[in-house]
Write a protein that holds these residues in place. Structure first.
Motif, PDB file in Angstrom:
ATOM      1  N   VAL A  38     -85.054  81.081  91.486  1.00 24.63           N
ATOM      2  CA  VAL A  38     -86.117  81.558  90.803  1.00 24.63           C
ATOM      3  C   VAL A  38     -85.645  81.574  89.232  1.00 24.63           C
ATOM      4  N   VAL A  39     -86.581  81.647  88.376  1.00 24.25           N
ATOM      5  CA  VAL A  39     -86.187  81.618  86.845  1.00 24.25           C
ATOM      6  C   VAL A  39     -85.482  82.981  86.854  1.00 24.25           C
ATOM      7  N   GLY A  40     -84.151  82.812  85.835  1.00 30.02           N
ATOM      8  CA  GLY A  40     -83.542  84.110  85.544  1.00 30.02           C
ATOM      9  C   GLY A  40     -82.252  84.050  86.694  1.00 30.02           C
ATOM     10  N   THR A  41     -82.221  83.331  87.736  1.00 32.75           N
ATOM     11  CA  THR A  41     -81.129  83.512  88.656  1.00 32.75           C
ATOM     12  C   THR A  41     -79.757  83.006  87.880  1.00 32.75           C
ATOM     13  N   PRO A  42     -78.858  83.917  87.942  1.00 32.45           N
ATOM     14  CA  PRO A  42     -77.454  83.443  87.316  1.00 32.45           C
ATOM     15  C   PRO A  42     -76.890  82.370  88.377  1.00 32.45           C
ATOM     16  N   VAL A  43     -76.182  81.189  87.866  1.00 28.21           N
ATOM     17  CA  VAL A  43     -75.409  80.449  88.486  1.00 28.21           C
ATOM     18  C   VAL A  43     -73.932  80.224  88.428  1.00 28.21           C
ATOM     19  N   ILE A  44     -73.096  80.262  89.364  1.00 26.35           N
ATOM     20  CA  ILE A  44     -71.706  80.399  89.452  1.00 26.35           C
ATOM     21  C   ILE A  44     -71.047  79.140  89.739  1.00 26.35           C
ATOM     22  N   ASP A  45     -69.751  79.046  89.443  1.00 27.10           N
ATOM     23  CA  ASP A  45     -69.241  77.827  90.198  1.00 27.10           C
ATOM     24  C   ASP A  45     -68.421  78.160  91.431  1.00 27.10           C
ATOM     25  N   PRO A  46     -67.687  77.223  92.157  1.00 34.02           N
ATOM     26  CA  PRO A  46     -67.065  77.794  93.486  1.00 34.02           C
ATOM     27  C   PRO A  46     -66.003  78.769  93.146  1.00 34.02           C
ATOM     28  N   SER A  47     -65.410  79.005  91.987  1.00 33.26           N
ATOM     29  CA  SER A  47     -64.399  80.344  91.640  1.00 33.26           C
ATOM     30  C   SER A  47     -65.204  81.375  91.167  1.00 33.26           C
ATOM     31  N   GLY A  48     -66.556  81.325  91.037  1.00 32.06           N
ATOM     32  CA  GLY A  48     -67.048  82.512  90.725  1.00 32.06           C
ATOM     33  C   GLY A  48     -67.420  82.874  89.314  1.00 32.06           C
ATOM     34  N   ALA A  49     -66.868  81.786  88.395  1.00 34.30           N
ATOM     35  CA  ALA A  49     -67.058  81.955  87.222  1.00 34.30           C
ATOM     36  C   ALA A  49     -68.519  81.453  86.840  1.00 34.30           C
ATOM     37  N   ALA A  50     -69.305  82.096  85.694  1.00 30.85           N
ATOM     38  CA  ALA A  50     -70.532  81.748  85.226  1.00 30.85           C
ATOM     39  C   ALA A  50     -70.795  80.039  84.653  1.00 30.85           C
ATOM     40  N   VAL A  51     -71.707  79.599  85.500  1.00 26.59           N
ATOM     41  CA  VAL A  51     -72.170  78.264  84.780  1.00 26.59           C
ATOM     42  C   VAL A  51     -73.551  78.291  83.891  1.00 26.59           C
ATOM     43  N   GLY A  52     -74.431  79.190  84.268  1.00 25.30           N
ATOM     44  CA  GLY A  52     -75.505  79.219  83.561  1.00 25.30           C
ATOM     45  C   GLY A  52     -76.665  80.063  84.304  1.00 25.30           C
ATOM     46  N   THR A  53     -77.825  79.701  83.850  1.00 24.28           N
ATOM     47  CA  THR A  53     -78.956  80.450  84.361  1.00 24.28           C
ATOM     48  C   THR A  53     -80.200  79.736  84.414  1.00 24.28           C
ATOM     49  N   ILE A  54     -80.833  79.671  85.584  1.00 25.98           N
ATOM     50  CA  ILE A  54     -82.086  78.875  85.940  1.00 25.98           C
ATOM     51  C   ILE A  54     -83.047  79.239  84.888  1.00 25.98           C
ATOM     52  N   SER A  55     -83.691  78.455  84.003  1.00 20.89           N
ATOM     53  CA  SER A  55     -84.615  78.642  83.087  1.00 20.89           C
ATOM     54  C   SER A  55     -85.977  78.227  83.405  1.00 20.89           C
ATOM     55  N   SER A  56     -86.199  77.017  84.592  1.00 21.92           N
ATOM     56  CA  SER A  56     -87.219  76.840  85.079  1.00 21.92           C
ATOM     57  C   SER A  56     -87.221  76.284  86.574  1.00 21.92           C
ATOM     58  N   VAL A  57     -88.381  76.120  87.339  1.00 17.99           N
ATOM     59  CA  VAL A  57     -88.078  75.739  88.735  1.00 17.99           C
ATOM     60  C   VAL A  57     -89.282  74.991  88.872  1.00 17.99           C
ATOM     61  N   GLY A  58     -89.208  73.708  89.437  1.00 16.12           N
ATOM     62  CA  GLY A  58     -90.224  72.711  89.775  1.00 16.12           C
ATOM     63  C   GLY A  58     -90.291  72.688  91.406  1.00 16.12           C
ATOM     64  N   PRO A  59     -91.018  71.865  91.754  1.00 14.56           N
ATOM     65  CA  PRO A  59     -91.144  71.935  93.342  1.00 14.56           C
ATOM     66  C   PRO A  59     -89.938  71.253  94.013  1.00 14.56           C
ATOM     67  N   ASN A  60     -89.190  70.299  93.389  1.00 15.02           N
ATOM     68  CA  ASN A  60     -87.871  69.757  94.114  1.00 15.02           C
ATOM     69  C   ASN A  60     -86.703  69.931  93.010  1.00 15.02           C
ATOM     70  N   TYR A  61     -86.787  70.329  91.950  1.00 17.76           N
ATOM     71  CA  TYR A  61     -85.844  70.507  90.913  1.00 17.76           C
ATOM     72  C   TYR A  61     -85.726  72.081  90.168  1.00 17.76           C
ATOM     73  N   VAL A  62     -84.678  72.054  89.580  1.00 20.67           N
ATOM     74  CA  VAL A  62     -84.539  73.272  88.597  1.00 20.67           C
ATOM     75  C   VAL A  62     -84.101  72.735  87.226  1.00 20.67           C
ATOM     76  N   VAL A  63     -84.238  73.655  86.397  1.00 24.62           N
ATOM     77  CA  VAL A  63     -83.610  73.488  84.982  1.00 24.62           C
ATOM     78  C   VAL A  63     -82.393  74.498  84.825  1.00 24.62           C
ATOM     79  N   LEU A  64     -80.949  74.264  84.783  1.00 29.44           N
ATOM     80  CA  LEU A  64     -80.096  74.974  84.476  1.00 29.44           C
ATOM     81  C   LEU A  64     -79.672  75.086  82.981  1.00 29.44           C
ATOM     82  N   LYS A  65     -79.641  76.232  82.446  1.00 36.43           N
ATOM     83  CA  LYS A  65     -79.293  76.419  81.138  1.00 36.43           C
ATOM     84  C   LYS A  65     -77.743  76.889  81.147  1.00 36.43           C
ATOM     85  N   THR A  66     -77.237  76.044  80.205  1.00 36.81           N
ATOM     86  CA  THR A  66     -75.510  76.427  80.026  1.00 36.81           C
ATOM     87  C   THR A  66     -75.575  77.008  78.740  1.00 36.81           C
TER      88      THR A  66
END
Length: 177
Positions: A38-66
């Motif tokens: 969902v919009v606003g979901t934080p995204v991390i890398d495998p080590s747990g460090a922040a990558v970014g946040t989901i800024s929009s969600v479509g049917p089969n895609y998301v936009v990840l904002k770094t």
């Protein structure tokens, strides 16, 4: 010849320009469950460090904002882990990938270059590149102007984020405004 300006749907995947958030998102989900992005979901890398946040969600895609870019990615690019929504690259790796893609695209966007659609069908050839706009001569002879953000490097050169038929359907009727 008449020149028409279109807002082109952004091309998906890492090879796309950083302005991918310009594509109109589908209805955004606001409630989270363990299997939803969902919009606003934080995204991390495998080590747990922040990558970014989901800024929009479509049917089969998301936009990840770094911290530098907005990148349209397939929902399949992510995994649900106990620590949170996980992406396989670090923020630095993703930013570098986007920047390399943009540099590669600038090299490809030259007059005379052939442009294909996302289904690998021939769309036309580049006539001119002026600032953030690309003038494309379609196979029908029509001239259209598209934003650079609608193009990406592809397997056979430059691709646009819509099919040739979708682009052609947006053209005004002959003799029309």
């Amino acid at each position: 010849m008449k020149s028409v300006l279109f807002a082109c749907a952004a091309v998906g995947g890492l090879g796309a320009a950083p302005a991918l958030g310009q594509a109109a998102p589908a209805a955004e989900t606001t409630e989270a469950s363990p299997a939803q992005i969902v919009v606003g979901t934080p995204v991390i890398d495998p080590s747990g460090a922040a990558v970014g946040t989901i800024s929009s969600v479509g049917p089969n895609y998301v936009v990840l904002k770094t911290d530098k870019h907005e990148v349209r990615l397939s929902k399949d690019s992510f995994a649900f882990r106990p620590k949170g929504l996980t992406f396989s690259m670090t923020k630095g790796q993703l930013n570098a990938q986007v920047e390399q893609s943009v540099a590669n695209l600038d090299e490809l966007l030259k007059p005379g270059a052939m442009v294909h659609d996302r289904q690998r069908a021939m769309v036309g050839t580049i006539e001119a590149v002026e600032g953030d706009l690309v003038t494309l001569k379609l196979a029908s002879g029509a001239m259209v102007r598209l934003p650079k953000s609608g193009f990406a490097p592809g397997p056979n050169g430059v691709v646009i984020g819509m099919t040739a038929e979708q682009l052609q359907a947006q053209l005004p009727a002959p003799g029309g405004g």
